[in-house]
Design an enzyme around this catalytic site. Structure first.
Site, mmCIF file in Angstrom:
data_model
loop_
_atom_site.group_PDB
_atom_site.id
_atom_site.type_symbol
_atom_site.label_atom_id
_atom_site.label_comp_id
_atom_site.label_asym_id
_atom_site.label_seq_id
_atom_site.Cartn_x
_atom_site.Cartn_y
_atom_site.Cartn_z
ATOM 1 N N GLY A 49 7.388 4.386 14.953
ATOM 2 C CA GLY A 49 7.541 4.550 13.522
ATOM 3 C C GLY A 49 6.910 5.819 12.974
ATOM 4 O O GLY A 49 7.413 6.409 12.023
ATOM 5 N N HIS A 77 7.273 1.379 19.384
ATOM 6 C CA HIS A 77 6.173 1.770 18.494
ATOM 7 C C HIS A 77 6.291 3.260 18.130
ATOM 8 O O HIS A 77 5.360 4.047 18.340
ATOM 9 C CB HIS A 77 4.822 1.491 19.153
ATOM 10 C CG HIS A 77 3.698 1.378 18.154
ATOM 11 N ND1 HIS A 77 2.617 0.558 18.353
ATOM 12 C CD2 HIS A 77 3.486 1.988 16.956
ATOM 13 C CE1 HIS A 77 1.785 0.658 17.337
ATOM 14 N NE2 HIS A 77 2.292 1.527 16.469
ATOM 15 N N ARG A 90 -2.375 -8.345 -1.452
ATOM 16 C CA ARG A 90 -3.678 -8.945 -1.732
ATOM 17 C C ARG A 90 -4.053 -8.786 -3.198
ATOM 18 O O ARG A 90 -4.597 -9.695 -3.823
ATOM 19 C CB ARG A 90 -4.739 -8.298 -0.833
ATOM 20 C CG ARG A 90 -6.139 -8.868 -0.988
ATOM 21 C CD ARG A 90 -7.069 -8.271 0.053
ATOM 22 N NE ARG A 90 -7.096 -6.826 0.010
ATOM 23 C CZ ARG A 90 -7.842 -6.072 0.813
ATOM 24 N NH1 ARG A 90 -8.601 -6.651 1.722
ATOM 25 N NH2 ARG A 90 -7.821 -4.763 0.721
ATOM 26 N N GLY A 134 0.833 -1.189 0.000
ATOM 27 C CA GLY A 134 0.000 0.000 0.000
ATOM 28 C C GLY A 134 0.872 1.244 0.000
ATOM 29 O O GLY A 134 2.004 1.232 -0.498
ATOM 30 N N ARG A 135 0.357 2.327 0.577
ATOM 31 C CA ARG A 135 1.113 3.585 0.584
ATOM 32 C C ARG A 135 2.493 3.408 1.225
ATOM 33 O O ARG A 135 3.509 3.839 0.686
ATOM 34 C CB ARG A 135 0.344 4.663 1.354
ATOM 35 C CG ARG A 135 -0.949 5.142 0.718
ATOM 36 C CD ARG A 135 -1.496 6.321 1.508
ATOM 37 N NE ARG A 135 -2.800 6.758 1.063
ATOM 38 C CZ ARG A 135 -3.942 6.375 1.638
ATOM 39 N NH1 ARG A 135 -3.923 5.547 2.660
ATOM 40 N NH2 ARG A 135 -5.087 6.824 1.188
ATOM 41 N N ILE A 136 2.517 2.786 2.406
ATOM 42 C CA ILE A 136 3.779 2.666 3.137
ATOM 43 C C ILE A 136 4.712 1.690 2.434
ATOM 44 O O ILE A 136 5.909 1.961 2.280
ATOM 45 C CB ILE A 136 3.521 2.241 4.587
ATOM 46 C CG1 ILE A 136 2.765 3.348 5.331
ATOM 47 C CG2 ILE A 136 4.831 1.935 5.309
ATOM 48 C CD1 ILE A 136 2.310 2.970 6.727
ATOM 49 N N GLU A 161 1.513 -5.554 22.958
ATOM 50 C CA GLU A 161 1.940 -4.246 23.471
ATOM 51 C C GLU A 161 1.095 -3.798 24.652
ATOM 52 O O GLU A 161 -0.119 -4.014 24.662
ATOM 53 C CB GLU A 161 1.846 -3.189 22.358
ATOM 54 C CG GLU A 161 2.842 -3.388 21.233
ATOM 55 C CD GLU A 161 2.767 -2.267 20.202
ATOM 56 O OE1 GLU A 161 2.252 -1.175 20.536
ATOM 57 O OE2 GLU A 161 3.206 -2.468 19.073
ATOM 58 N N THR A 196 7.184 -2.858 11.061
ATOM 59 C CA THR A 196 6.734 -1.542 11.537
ATOM 60 C C THR A 196 5.237 -1.401 11.358
ATOM 61 O O THR A 196 4.707 -0.288 11.401
ATOM 62 C CB THR A 196 7.446 -0.412 10.780
ATOM 63 O OG1 THR A 196 7.213 -0.584 9.370
ATOM 64 C CG2 THR A 196 8.945 -0.417 11.051
ATOM 65 N N SER A 197 4.535 -2.513 11.176
ATOM 66 C CA SER A 197 3.096 -2.485 10.906
ATOM 67 C C SER A 197 2.303 -2.729 12.184
ATOM 68 O O SER A 197 1.961 -1.797 12.911
ATOM 69 C CB SER A 197 2.764 -3.521 9.838
ATOM 70 O OG SER A 197 1.374 -3.604 9.636
ATOM 71 N N ARG A 198 2.008 -3.988 12.462
ATOM 72 C CA ARG A 198 1.312 -4.392 13.681
ATOM 73 C C ARG A 198 1.930 -5.693 14.178
ATOM 74 O O ARG A 198 2.219 -6.600 13.396
ATOM 75 C CB ARG A 198 -0.192 -4.598 13.427
ATOM 76 C CG ARG A 198 -0.988 -3.324 13.279
ATOM 77 C CD ARG A 198 -1.126 -2.600 14.610
ATOM 78 N NE ARG A 198 -1.995 -1.438 14.517
ATOM 79 C CZ ARG A 198 -1.589 -0.215 14.235
ATOM 80 N NH1 ARG A 198 -0.315 0.019 13.987
ATOM 81 N NH2 ARG A 198 -2.460 0.790 14.186
#
Length: 328
Positions: A292, A290, A181, A159-161, A272, A241-243
């Site tokens: 980022g 966290h 996806r 995606g964007r990131i 977390e 760096t996502s989840r």
């Protein structure tokens, strides 16, 4: 007679300029000590709010949403991810949900690229060595890491990131590969010089560095499970760096401890703020709190999006960042 201002409850401290503007526009209730709200406190918040402004640390689940007052019609979340909100229940109760997409792309991509460079080059290990007072000077075989130029980077989630990470990585000479996806249009692939892998398993087995940049959804929970992590080469590095929930943290820790994966750079964690204590023992892992998206500019931009979403909604229009389940 002036119209009554809507009650806006904010669950965490936001930048001063954003809180000041909120208090000017709305009947705003702030969390001055910035302590994360308990479930009972969140329930009290939704009982009084016309608009709730939560963050990713707040779990807005069925237990909370079942206690909402009839006037609560908007949850304007401060953040991009919405996995902390029960979207189906919110929709059933006629509550619109918004987020703050787009503004964190460059900051998060910067942090991702920093970890892609720092882990193979052992930057934090070198910094700890200097502070320990045990450095005895340069030698030809001291603190050897691995170059990233010419290595294969596999991006999970384009995606964007993910695309912003790809642009940075190309400048450092990495070969760009991705699993998503949906496949990107040809012109985007050509611009990024990116190779698409329909099979995540096949991509993982061939990468030197893997970067996790997809959102956390039911479909991506433990996307990198024990089986898939075992496909990685022993020389591979993992950056997330996502989840945290996208990666099976226990499995990752075992493989790192056993030398089956070369190293990891983690800015997010599965439980977390708790961190697997075994991760803390490893020298080949960089752990960040966290951060980022933690830039002053980014946080203010997020707050301005929240303000626009609230104001637009109150004025009777569809807010620009309305979250639709079909988008997830």
């Amino acid at each position: 007679m002036p119209q009554k201002k809507p009650v806006v409850v904010v669950t965490r401290r936001l930048p001063d300029v954003i809180e000041t503007r909120m208090m000017e526009l709305f009947d705003t209730r702030l969390n001055h000590d910035d302590t994360p709200m308990t479930q009972s406190q969140l329930i009290e918040a939704v009982k009084m709010a016309d608009v709730l402004v939560p963050t990713v640390t707040d779990k807005i689940d069925l237990g909370v949403l079942s206690q909402t007052n009839p006037n609560l019609k908007l949850i304007a979340s401060f953040g991009t991810g919405v996995d902390h909100i029960d979207l189906a229940t919110a929709r059933q109760r006629g509550i619109t949900v918004t987020n703050t997409p787009g503004v964190l792309t460059e900051d998060t991509a910067d942090m991702t690229m920093a970890l892609i460079m720092a882990v193979p080059r052992r930057l934090t290990e070198g910094e700890r060595l200097m502070r320990s007072g045990n450095w005895n000077g340069w030698s030809p075989t001291s603190m050897l890491g691995h170059r990233i130029w010419g290595k294969r980077l596999g991006i999970i989630g384009m995606g964007r990131i993910g695309q912003a990470v790809a642009r940075r990585a190309r400048a450092f000479g990495l070969s760009i590969h991705y699993h998503n996806r949906n496949r990107l249009p040809d012109y985007v692939e050509n611009e990024l010089e990116a190779t698409y892998w329909e099979s995540l398993d096949q991509m993982l087995a061939r990468m030197d560095i893997v970067s996790v940049n997809c959102p956390h959804t039911p479909a991506t929970f433990h996307l990198l499970n024990a089986r898939r992590l075992a496909l990685l080469q022993p020389s591979c590095y993992v950056v997330n760096t996502s989840r945290g929930e996208v990666v099976d943290e226990n499995a990752l820790t075992r493989l790192l401890r056993n030398g089956k994966i070369a190293g990891a750079g983690l800015d997010v964690f599965e439980h977390e703020p708790a961190v697997n204590p075994r991760l803390l023992e490893l020298d080949n892992v960089i752990l960040l709190p966290h951060m980022g998206s933690a830039t002053i500019e980014g946080r203010i931009d997020m707050g301005e999006k929240v303000l626009i979403n609230i104001k637009t909604f109150i004025d009777g229009h569809t807010p620009p960042d309305r979250v639709l389940q079909a988008m997830l």
